[in-house]
Design an enzyme around this catalytic site. Structure first.
Site, mmCIF file in Angstrom:
data_model
loop_
_atom_site.group_PDB
_atom_site.id
_atom_site.type_symbol
_atom_site.label_atom_id
_atom_site.label_comp_id
_atom_site.label_asym_id
_atom_site.label_seq_id
_atom_site.Cartn_x
_atom_site.Cartn_y
_atom_site.Cartn_z
ATOM 1 N N ASN A 155 0.135 3.358 7.591
ATOM 2 C CA ASN A 155 0.791 4.433 6.526
ATOM 3 C C ASN A 155 0.441 5.888 7.118
ATOM 4 O OD1 ASN A 155 -2.056 3.879 5.846
ATOM 5 N ND2 ASN A 155 -1.767 5.061 3.925
ATOM 6 N N GLY A 230 -7.765 0.072 5.391
ATOM 7 C CA GLY A 230 -6.789 -0.986 5.078
ATOM 8 C C GLY A 230 -7.080 -1.644 3.524
ATOM 9 N N GLU A 250 -12.820 2.203 4.325
ATOM 10 C CA GLU A 250 -11.596 3.174 3.395
ATOM 11 C C GLU A 250 -10.357 2.231 2.922
ATOM 12 O OE1 GLU A 250 -12.383 6.241 2.568
ATOM 13 O OE2 GLU A 250 -14.142 6.231 3.748
ATOM 14 N N LEU A 251 -10.567 2.092 1.630
ATOM 15 C CA LEU A 251 -9.680 0.758 0.932
ATOM 16 C C LEU A 251 -8.664 1.499 -0.006
ATOM 17 C CD1 LEU A 251 -12.282 -1.637 0.686
ATOM 18 C CD2 LEU A 251 -11.029 -1.564 2.626
ATOM 19 N N CYS A 284 -3.068 5.618 -0.147
ATOM 20 C CA CYS A 284 -4.214 5.049 -1.068
ATOM 21 C C CYS A 284 -4.521 5.842 -2.226
ATOM 22 C CB CYS A 284 -5.641 4.969 -0.190
ATOM 23 S SG CYS A 284 -5.614 4.046 1.355
ATOM 24 N N GLU A 378 -2.571 -2.278 -6.451
ATOM 25 C CA GLU A 378 -2.211 -1.084 -5.898
ATOM 26 C C GLU A 378 -0.714 -1.316 -5.381
ATOM 27 O OE1 GLU A 378 -3.591 1.561 -2.003
ATOM 28 O OE2 GLU A 378 -4.135 -0.504 -1.848
#
Length: 479
Positions: A155, A230, A250-251, A284, A378
């Protein structure tokens, strides 16, 4: 732009043939724009060996030289800004106005990493705070961990690679990179630029391929830190395979923005429209759940609709396009399924809700129930949901009732209320009088709960990509 080739880079060499290759297809046009050469299991082994063998050489490069190389990379990227932005738009379907911003942020991230390379400072600690330490003094130093594995998503395919390679190299580590298989052309171009800037040939290796490639890297004991951006499923898999390694994650998130009854409703609507649909919501921290005080729901809904219908949907390569497409038609179909589920459960579609290939129209849903996917998971697509609340305590409770906790936004003109809410929200960052979707690259970025472990931003990433080494001097007893 012509057909381009995404290639693995291993032990100082580009792999250009003799491997399986797959086409790279633009999600917006459906045209083949390049090919991706896939790394084999042996290629990954060779890349891991090369990265491991390079770690002492990279660690021995003086900090000022690492800083110079990173700043040279930033300068080269500045000169190539439009070419890189167009390639991201072509490969991802992200509008040019967003990709130009991403390239500008990437330049900043590389510059910041160069600055931080000079700030690997420690401290001295007197021993006489302890009775046993009256003749001792300790000094601490930041030393590289060794090998950093960087696994990145589609992204923000340029900036998120820079957020890993920049701090890792600034700290004196060698890097093995596994970019998203959906955005390998831009990763290849960035690597060429880094090498041109003076990165040592063996300081970085890149492998391209599917999930098994990443798993092979994650399992390997020569890797010291895994830096992954991801989804939750992949991160859980990484944690199961990683063993005794530091893991930085980093989710995702399902970000909440709260709009209280005293807020500037017009400003809130403009900002929610702009930050809820940039990159088709594939961020995110994209605005997803908008909790609106019930007294201003009708006014806010109308104002938000006015702003959203102004957004121009179309070719991501055109400079005035606001919304391009999602990453592929499968993602678009999944987003539509979620919209339809919410409607079946009682949500009202205010605008949007249609699919054209990989493009989903910007969609506003009113009052989807709490158990619908658009509220509890999400979205990662162009959907925002307006959810009324009665008391601010209810908005706080609903925001916190999530397995995620990345960032949140809050619109109010009461300073005491703003700080009260900010302290009670269970997230990594709160933006007051802004939406959840605001990030500067020198700030600590990350979340709590299922939104991750650790913080990004060069200064903060370097803390996790170095170890604290202590040296103690014991002085002789005075006679």
């Amino acid at each position: 732009m012509g057909i381009k080739s995404a290639q693995p880079y291993i032990n100082g060499e580009w792999i250009t043939s003799g491997r399986e290759s797959v086409p790279v297809i633009s999600p917006y046009s459906g045209e083949t724009i390049g090919e991706q050469i896939l790394a084999t299991k042996d290629d990954v082994e060779n890349a891991l060996t090369a990265t491991f063998n390079a770690k002492k050489q990279v660690a021995s490069i003086p900090s000022y030289q690492r800083a110079q190389i990173l700043k040279k990379a930033a300068s080269l990227l500045e000169n190539e800004k439009e070419r890189f932005a167009k390639l991201i738009s072509l490969e991802l379907g992200k509008p040019l106005k967003n990709t130009l911003d991403e390239v500008a942020r990437s330049i900043e991230t590389l510059e910041l990493s160069g600055e931080e390379a000079k700030r690997l400072t420690g401290e001295t600690l007197p021993g006489d705070a302890s009775e046993r330490g009256t003749r001792a003094i300790a000094s601490t130093f930041r030393v590289p961990v060794g090998v950093v594995a960087a696994i990145t998503p589609f992204n923000a395919p340029l900036n998120l690679v820079c957020h890993k390679i920049g701090p890792a190299f600034a700290a004196g580590n060698s890097v093995i990179l596994k970019p998203s298989s959906q955005t390998t052309l831009i990763a290849t171009e960035l690597l060429k630029l880094l090498l041109e800037a003076g990165f040592p040939e063996n300081a970085i290796n890149m492998v391209l391929g599917r999930r098994q490639i990443a798993q092979q890297i994650v399992k390997d004991d020569r890797v010291n830190v895994i830096s992954f951006t991801g989804g939750l499923v992949a991160s859980t898999n990484i944690c199961e395979l990683a063993g005794m390694k530091k893991v930085l994650l980093e989710l995702g998130g399902n970000a909440s923005t709260i709009i209280h009854d005293d807020a500037d409703i017009k400003r809130a609507a403009v900002m929610c429209a702009r930050t809820g649909f940039s990159n088709s919501g594939q961020s995110c921290i994209s605005v997803q759940r908008i909790y609106v005080h019930q007294s201003v729901v009708p006014e806010f809904t109308e104002l938000l609709k006015e702003e959203v219908v102004k957004l121009k949907i179309g070719d991501p390569l055109l400079p005035d396009t606001d919304v391009g497409c999602v990453v592929d038609t499968n993602a678009a179909t999944r987003v539509m399924d979620w919209i339809n589920e919410a409607v079946q459960l009682g949500a009202k579609v205010i605008c949007g809700g249609n699919q054209h290939g990989a493009t989903v129209e910007p969609t506003i849903l009113l009052n989807p129930p709490k158990n619908s996917k658009v509220v509890c998971d999400e979205v990662f697509g162009p959907i925002v949901s307006i959810i009324p609340y009665e008391t601010i305590e209810e908005a706080i409770e609903e925001t916190n009732d999530s397995s995620f906790g990345l960032q949140a936004g809050l619109f109010t003109n009461q300073m005491d209320l703003a700080y009260k809410v900010a302290h009670l929200l269970e997230v990594g960052g709160v933006v007051i009088n802004g939406t959840s979707n605001f990030r500067l690259d020198h700030w600590p970025y990350g979340g709590v709960k299922n939104s991750g472990i650790g913080r990004e931003g060069p200064r903060f990433a370097i803390e996790d990509m170095t170890e604290t080494k202590m040296i103690v001097l014991q002085l002789p007893v005075e006679e």
